[in-house]
Design an enzyme around this catalytic site. Structure first.
Site, PDB file in Angstrom:
ATOM      1  N   GLU A   1       0.811  -1.221   0.000  1.00  0.00           N
ATOM      2  CA  GLU A   1       0.000   0.000   0.000  1.00  0.00           C
ATOM      3  C   GLU A   1       0.845   1.272   0.000  1.00  0.00           C
ATOM      4  O   GLU A   1       0.378   2.347   0.368  1.00  0.00           O
ATOM      5  CB  GLU A   1      -0.940  -0.017   1.206  1.00  0.00           C
ATOM      6  CG  GLU A   1      -1.918  -1.180   1.183  1.00  0.00           C
ATOM      7  CD  GLU A   1      -2.827  -1.206   2.396  1.00  0.00           C
ATOM      8  OE1 GLU A   1      -3.701  -0.341   2.494  1.00  0.00           O
ATOM      9  OE2 GLU A   1      -2.643  -2.092   3.244  1.00  0.00           O
TER      10      GLU A   1
ATOM     11  N   SER B   1      -6.242  -3.071   2.249  1.00  0.00           N
ATOM     12  CA  SER B   1      -6.744  -2.548   0.972  1.00  0.00           C
ATOM     13  C   SER B   1      -7.250  -3.645   0.036  1.00  0.00           C
ATOM     14  O   SER B   1      -7.107  -3.564  -1.178  1.00  0.00           O
ATOM     15  CB  SER B   1      -5.680  -1.706   0.266  1.00  0.00           C
ATOM     16  OG  SER B   1      -5.647  -0.409   0.804  1.00  0.00           O
TER      17      SER B   1
ATOM     18  N   TYR C   1      -9.157   3.084  -5.117  1.00  0.00           N
ATOM     19  CA  TYR C   1      -8.182   4.088  -5.546  1.00  0.00           C
ATOM     20  C   TYR C   1      -8.134   4.189  -7.064  1.00  0.00           C
ATOM     21  O   TYR C   1      -7.119   3.830  -7.693  1.00  0.00           O
ATOM     22  CB  TYR C   1      -6.791   3.734  -4.993  1.00  0.00           C
ATOM     23  CG  TYR C   1      -6.795   3.462  -3.509  1.00  0.00           C
ATOM     24  CD1 TYR C   1      -7.135   4.471  -2.604  1.00  0.00           C
ATOM     25  CD2 TYR C   1      -6.472   2.219  -3.008  1.00  0.00           C
ATOM     26  CE1 TYR C   1      -7.142   4.222  -1.236  1.00  0.00           C
ATOM     27  CE2 TYR C   1      -6.474   1.967  -1.643  1.00  0.00           C
ATOM     28  CZ  TYR C   1      -6.806   2.971  -0.765  1.00  0.00           C
ATOM     29  OH  TYR C   1      -6.818   2.721   0.579  1.00  0.00           O
TER      30      TYR C   1
ATOM     31  N   ARG D   1     -11.174   2.836  11.702  1.00  0.00           N
ATOM     32  CA  ARG D   1     -12.343   2.711  10.825  1.00  0.00           C
ATOM     33  C   ARG D   1     -12.751   1.241  10.795  1.00  0.00           C
ATOM     34  O   ARG D   1     -11.907   0.375  10.559  1.00  0.00           O
ATOM     35  CB  ARG D   1     -12.008   3.199   9.410  1.00  0.00           C
ATOM     36  CG  ARG D   1     -13.214   3.666   8.617  1.00  0.00           C
ATOM     37  CD  ARG D   1     -12.893   3.864   7.147  1.00  0.00           C
ATOM     38  NE  ARG D   1     -12.765   2.577   6.491  1.00  0.00           N
ATOM     39  CZ  ARG D   1     -11.746   2.211   5.721  1.00  0.00           C
ATOM     40  NH1 ARG D   1     -10.734   3.042   5.523  1.00  0.00           N
ATOM     41  NH2 ARG D   1     -11.718   1.018   5.165  1.00  0.00           N
TER      42      ARG D   1
ATOM     43  N   ASP E   1     -15.020  -1.808   9.267  1.00  0.00           N
ATOM     44  CA  ASP E   1     -15.756  -2.218   8.077  1.00  0.00           C
ATOM     45  C   ASP E   1     -16.836  -3.223   8.458  1.00  0.00           C
ATOM     46  O   ASP E   1     -16.578  -4.194   9.184  1.00  0.00           O
ATOM     47  CB  ASP E   1     -14.807  -2.831   7.050  1.00  0.00           C
ATOM     48  CG  ASP E   1     -13.835  -1.798   6.484  1.00  0.00           C
ATOM     49  OD1 ASP E   1     -14.134  -0.591   6.578  1.00  0.00           O
ATOM     50  OD2 ASP E   1     -12.781  -2.193   5.941  1.00  0.00           O
TER      51      ASP E   1
ATOM     52  N   GLU F   1     -13.546  -6.174   9.728  1.00  0.00           N
ATOM     53  CA  GLU F   1     -12.204  -5.884  10.219  1.00  0.00           C
ATOM     54  C   GLU F   1     -12.122  -4.460  10.736  1.00  0.00           C
ATOM     55  O   GLU F   1     -13.044  -3.657  10.550  1.00  0.00           O
ATOM     56  CB  GLU F   1     -11.166  -6.103   9.127  1.00  0.00           C
ATOM     57  CG  GLU F   1     -11.374  -5.269   7.891  1.00  0.00           C
ATOM     58  CD  GLU F   1     -10.380  -5.638   6.790  1.00  0.00           C
ATOM     59  OE1 GLU F   1      -9.344  -4.953   6.700  1.00  0.00           O
ATOM     60  OE2 GLU F   1     -10.640  -6.596   6.039  1.00  0.00           O
TER      61      GLU F   1
ATOM     62  N   ASN G   1      -9.565  -1.113  10.687  1.00  0.00           N
ATOM     63  CA  ASN G   1      -8.413  -0.455  10.074  1.00  0.00           C
ATOM     64  C   ASN G   1      -7.857   0.565  11.058  1.00  0.00           C
ATOM     65  O   ASN G   1      -8.509   1.563  11.364  1.00  0.00           O
ATOM     66  CB  ASN G   1      -8.836   0.253   8.789  1.00  0.00           C
ATOM     67  CG  ASN G   1      -9.507  -0.687   7.798  1.00  0.00           C
ATOM     68  OD1 ASN G   1      -8.838  -1.372   7.047  1.00  0.00           O
ATOM     69  ND2 ASN G   1     -10.831  -0.740   7.820  1.00  0.00           N
TER      70      ASN G   1
ATOM     71  N   GLY H   1      -7.209   5.254   5.376  1.00  0.00           N
ATOM     72  CA  GLY H   1      -6.854   6.305   4.431  1.00  0.00           C
ATOM     73  C   GLY H   1      -7.126   7.683   5.016  1.00  0.00           C
ATOM     74  O   GLY H   1      -8.137   7.890   5.686  1.00  0.00           O
TER      75      GLY H   1
END
Length: 310
Positions: A20, A145, A211, A254, A256, A270, A272, A276
């Protein structure tokens, strides 16, 4: 609001040795610019290439924006702890757990958090064909990602997907496929931010859809706050916060979540810990929805992190 001195020596760590890297470079530059725009006068960008980065002398805070390998898996955190340099985000132990999807699942299940059923496959020991039947999701246990992730339907080549996922660490997670909405929930110092509905224009939320600026094609629309009934929003946010607490995450993250189409039941996928952080990334979008500017968000993360006891 934050009370961090504007002359605090901040080293923004970006890049890294993992898959990443390019995303991290964009996030890190954006964070550095936001800090400067917010009045911070001693901000240095440090591009990291390996697992022994040189941190400028006098650094009072390392602002970690290295996504994935090394930056998010506890490696950089341990390195900075050994050097006695404060850093942003979750600590080394929590970072290791959250980066490991299996460890995350085990912690969530122990805390009663809903997460999809799963199977662990070590191809060198178990072969390349799981017991779980398609539809299912194949993913490496330690990557970010959506690297190495495959959503398989009946008739798809399961063995090929497992082989590819196994290239990213050897251990592969096979998950029950949940048909429904892809959601994400930002959490800042225990405060749950608005739910975001992630709507890939094709396929699922993989690297190309996350992205598109990387010239991989794809694209995604985001609805913030997500258009959900109030009671469903409350359930999703509660489940995300429960996962955050179950892993003991510090400062921000964050989470998900998949919302099952048939009954609106949330399933946490999961957490994070280095999400981002460009101005258009999901955590900043959620913060802006409740009146927290991008510059204020970046400064608040720094301020909260300096108050952590490692």
């Amino acid at each position: 609001m934050n009370n961090l001195a504007k002359d605090t020596a901040i080293a923004v760590l970006l890049g890294g040795p993992g898959a990443e890297r390019e995303v991290s470079l964009v996030s890190g530059r954006a964070v550095a610019e936001a800090l400067r725009n917010g009045g911070f006068t001693n901000v240095t960008e440090v591009e990291v290439h390996d697992t022994a980065p040189e941190i400028p002398a006098g650094t009072e805070l390392a602002y970690n924006i290295i996504h994935g390998t090394f930056g998010e898996d506890g490696g950089l955190q341990s390195y900075l702890e050994e050097k006695g340099i404060p850093y942003t985000g979750a600590g080394s132990r929590v970072s290791r757990m959250c980066f490991d999807k299996l460890a995350t699942k085990e912690a969530m299940i122990a805390a009663g958090v809903s997460t999809p059923a799963y199977e662990v496959l070590v191809p060198a020991r178990d072969g390349f064909v799981p017991e779980m039947q398609a539809p299912c999701v194949v993913k490496p246990t330690c990557e970010g990602s959506s690297v190495g992730v495959h959503i398989l339907k009946a008739g798809d080549d399961v063995e090929a997907a497992v082989r590819e996922a196994a290239q990213h660490g050897g251990t592969v997670l096979i998950e029950e496929y949940i048909q429904g909405k892809e959601l994400t929930v930002g959490i800042l110092d225990g405060r749950v931010l608005p739910v975001i509905h992630i709507c890939p224009r094709s396929g699922f939320y993989d690297l190309s859809n996350k992205y598109p600026w990387m010239n991989l094609g794809g694209g995604t629309d985001y609805i913030c706050p997500a258009d959900l009934p109030d009671d469903v929003t409350v359930r999703v946010q509660a489940e995300a916060l429960a996962a955050y607490k179950a892993l003991g995450v510090e400062v921000y993250a964050r989470v998900d979540v998949l919302l099952r189409e048939s009954d609106n039941k949330p399933f946490v996928l999961e957490i994070n810990t280095i999400p981002g952080m460009t101005g258009s990334s999901l955590l900043p979008k959620a913060a802006q929805a409740v009146g927290i500017s991008y510059e204020e968000l970046c400064a608040t993360i720094a301020d909260l992190s300096l108050k952590q006891e490692r």
